[in-house]
Design a protein around this motif. Structure first.
Motif, short mmCIF file in Angstrom:
data_model
loop_
_atom_site.label_atom_id
_atom_site.label_comp_id
_atom_site.label_asym_id
_atom_site.label_seq_id
_atom_site.Cartn_x
_atom_site.Cartn_y
_atom_site.Cartn_z
N THR A 32 31.95 42.16 85.92
CA THR A 32 33.53 42.39 85.50
C THR A 32 33.74 40.96 85.06
O THR A 32 33.81 39.86 85.23
CB THR A 32 34.02 42.48 86.97
OG1 THR A 32 33.66 43.58 87.75
CG2 THR A 32 35.59 42.61 86.58
N VAL A 33 34.53 41.29 83.72
CA VAL A 33 34.92 40.20 82.89
C VAL A 33 36.54 40.38 82.72
O VAL A 33 37.33 41.44 82.63
CB VAL A 33 34.75 40.28 81.52
CG1 VAL A 33 35.10 38.93 80.48
CG2 VAL A 33 33.24 40.01 81.47
N VAL A 34 37.26 39.32 83.35
CA VAL A 34 38.67 39.13 83.35
C VAL A 34 39.20 38.03 82.38
O VAL A 34 38.78 37.03 82.45
CB VAL A 34 39.26 39.06 85.17
CG1 VAL A 34 40.65 38.98 84.97
CG2 VAL A 34 38.51 39.86 85.80
N ALA A 35 40.25 38.53 81.48
CA ALA A 35 41.00 37.27 80.50
C ALA A 35 42.13 37.80 80.46
O ALA A 35 42.77 38.65 80.84
CB ALA A 35 40.22 37.52 79.26
N SER A 36 42.74 36.44 80.03
CA SER A 36 44.43 36.31 80.10
C SER A 36 44.77 36.88 78.57
O SER A 36 44.22 36.69 77.64
CB SER A 36 44.78 34.73 80.19
OG SER A 36 44.04 33.92 79.52
N ALA A 37 45.83 37.48 78.76
CA ALA A 37 46.47 38.21 77.47
C ALA A 37 47.17 37.42 76.65
O ALA A 37 47.37 37.63 75.55
CB ALA A 37 47.31 39.48 78.12
N TYR A 92 41.55 37.54 72.28
CA TYR A 92 40.24 37.81 72.83
C TYR A 92 40.01 36.66 73.72
O TYR A 92 40.13 35.52 73.55
CB TYR A 92 39.29 37.78 71.51
CG TYR A 92 39.82 39.06 70.51
CD1 TYR A 92 39.39 40.32 70.78
CD2 TYR A 92 40.59 38.43 69.57
CE1 TYR A 92 39.80 41.16 69.72
CE2 TYR A 92 40.93 39.47 68.74
CZ TYR A 92 40.66 41.05 68.97
OH TYR A 92 40.95 41.93 68.01
N PRO A 93 39.09 36.77 74.67
CA PRO A 93 38.15 38.32 74.91
C PRO A 93 39.23 39.15 75.85
O PRO A 93 38.30 40.44 75.85
CB PRO A 93 37.07 37.72 75.79
CG PRO A 93 37.66 36.59 76.48
CD PRO A 93 38.63 35.81 75.74
N ALA A 94 40.37 39.02 76.09
CA ALA A 94 40.92 40.05 76.80
C ALA A 94 41.17 41.50 75.89
O ALA A 94 41.05 42.27 76.64
CB ALA A 94 42.40 39.54 76.98
N ALA A 95 41.19 41.28 74.58
CA ALA A 95 41.25 42.69 73.96
C ALA A 95 39.98 43.42 73.87
O ALA A 95 40.03 44.44 73.23
CB ALA A 95 41.92 42.35 72.62
N TYR A 96 38.83 42.74 74.14
CA TYR A 96 37.48 43.70 73.81
C TYR A 96 37.41 44.65 74.81
O TYR A 96 37.90 44.64 75.98
CB TYR A 96 36.43 42.57 74.30
CG TYR A 96 36.08 41.57 73.17
CD1 TYR A 96 36.30 42.06 71.67
CD2 TYR A 96 35.99 40.18 73.27
CE1 TYR A 96 35.93 41.15 71.10
CE2 TYR A 96 35.73 39.27 72.37
CZ TYR A 96 35.88 39.59 70.98
OH TYR A 96 35.61 38.80 70.11
N PRO A 97 36.70 45.78 74.58
CA PRO A 97 36.58 46.94 75.36
C PRO A 97 35.94 46.71 76.73
O PRO A 97 35.05 45.91 76.60
CB PRO A 97 36.01 48.05 74.38
CG PRO A 97 36.25 47.53 72.91
CD PRO A 97 36.42 46.00 73.13
N GLY A 98 36.44 47.03 77.81
CA GLY A 98 35.83 46.80 79.19
C GLY A 98 36.46 45.66 79.64
O GLY A 98 36.19 45.58 81.03
#
Length: 231
Positions: free
Chosen positions: A47-52, A62-68
């Motif tokens: 699971t990959v979690v990233a700040s918007a 990115y990477p927040a906007a990548y699919p998944g």
């Protein structure tokens, strides 16, 4: 840092067989080498979690906007979308605590109220701050709880590559709705992350109990942190 070091860090996390990657960072450009490693991580069940992002704009980062990826926006102290801080975008999955109450910045906590902030090596040992980097870390913690509640994954019914999407959906479905309507419909995620349901469902026998030591890279000697401290 730079984008190549970020890619190397994702690769190292994959090699270490982690189950959740927190990325409290943002890159404004869509860089193929970062996306490639993120895609590899997701395919292997991580699971990959990233700040918007903290621009307070419609900018996709990115990477927040990548699919998944679980893209994390910011909520404020009263449970609304932190519109003056957090980016808003249709890729945002959920929001997490990101905004310290006014007047609390650069101060130490004075009561049991949760302030967003950074640990310091010297007094006052804590500095309050704000940002979706903190929100992303909260959501990564909930993702870890959700993953821990399914120790049988992957199995005959759940392929490894399905796991990130299942965790992402669970976090979105159990979010607490904003106190007020989100000011940017469809761009603020499903609400504020809520760990309560996940915690109830987690098998506590899975929680590590062995003591371990952390040696900080600074003067002052060793710091011992055990399971009681973590609890």
């Amino acid at each position: 840092t730079d984008s190549y070091l970020i890619a190397q860090a994702i690769e190292a996390a994959i090699d270490a067989k982690v189950q959740v990657i927190n990325m409290s960072l943002m890159v404004e450009a869509d860089l193929p080498h970062i996306q490639a490693y993120v895609s590899t991580a997701l395919a292997q069940g991580i699971t990959v979690v990233a700040s918007a992002g903290n621009r307070g704009s419609d900018l996709a980062v990115y990477p927040a906007a990548y699919p998944g990826v679980i893209s994390v926006g910011g909520s404020n102290a009263i449970g609304n979308f932190a519109e003056n801080l957090s980016n808003r975008h249709d890729t945002v999955t959920v929001c997490g605590p990101a905004e310290t109450p006014p007047g609390s910045i650069n101060t130490a906590p004075v009561d049991d109220k949760a302030l967003i902030g950074i640990a310091l090596p010297t007094a006052p040992y804590y500095r309050a701050s704000s940002g979706t980097s903190f929100a992303s870390a909260w959501v990564s913690g909930v993702a870890a709880l959700e993953r821990s509640s399914h120790p049988d994954w992957p199995n005959a019914s759940v392929d490894a590559s399905d796991i990130p999407a299942l965790i992402k959906q669970a976090i979105a479905d159990t979010a607490t709705p904003f106190v007020s309507n989100a000011p940017f419909p469809g761009k603020c995620g499903s609400g504020v992350v809520e760990a309560k349901t996940t915690v109830v469902d987690t098998d506590r026998s899975l929680v590590p109990r062995a003591a371990f030591d952390i040696v900080p890279p600074r003067k002052g000697g060793n710091v011992s942190i055990d399971a009681a401290d973590l609890a």
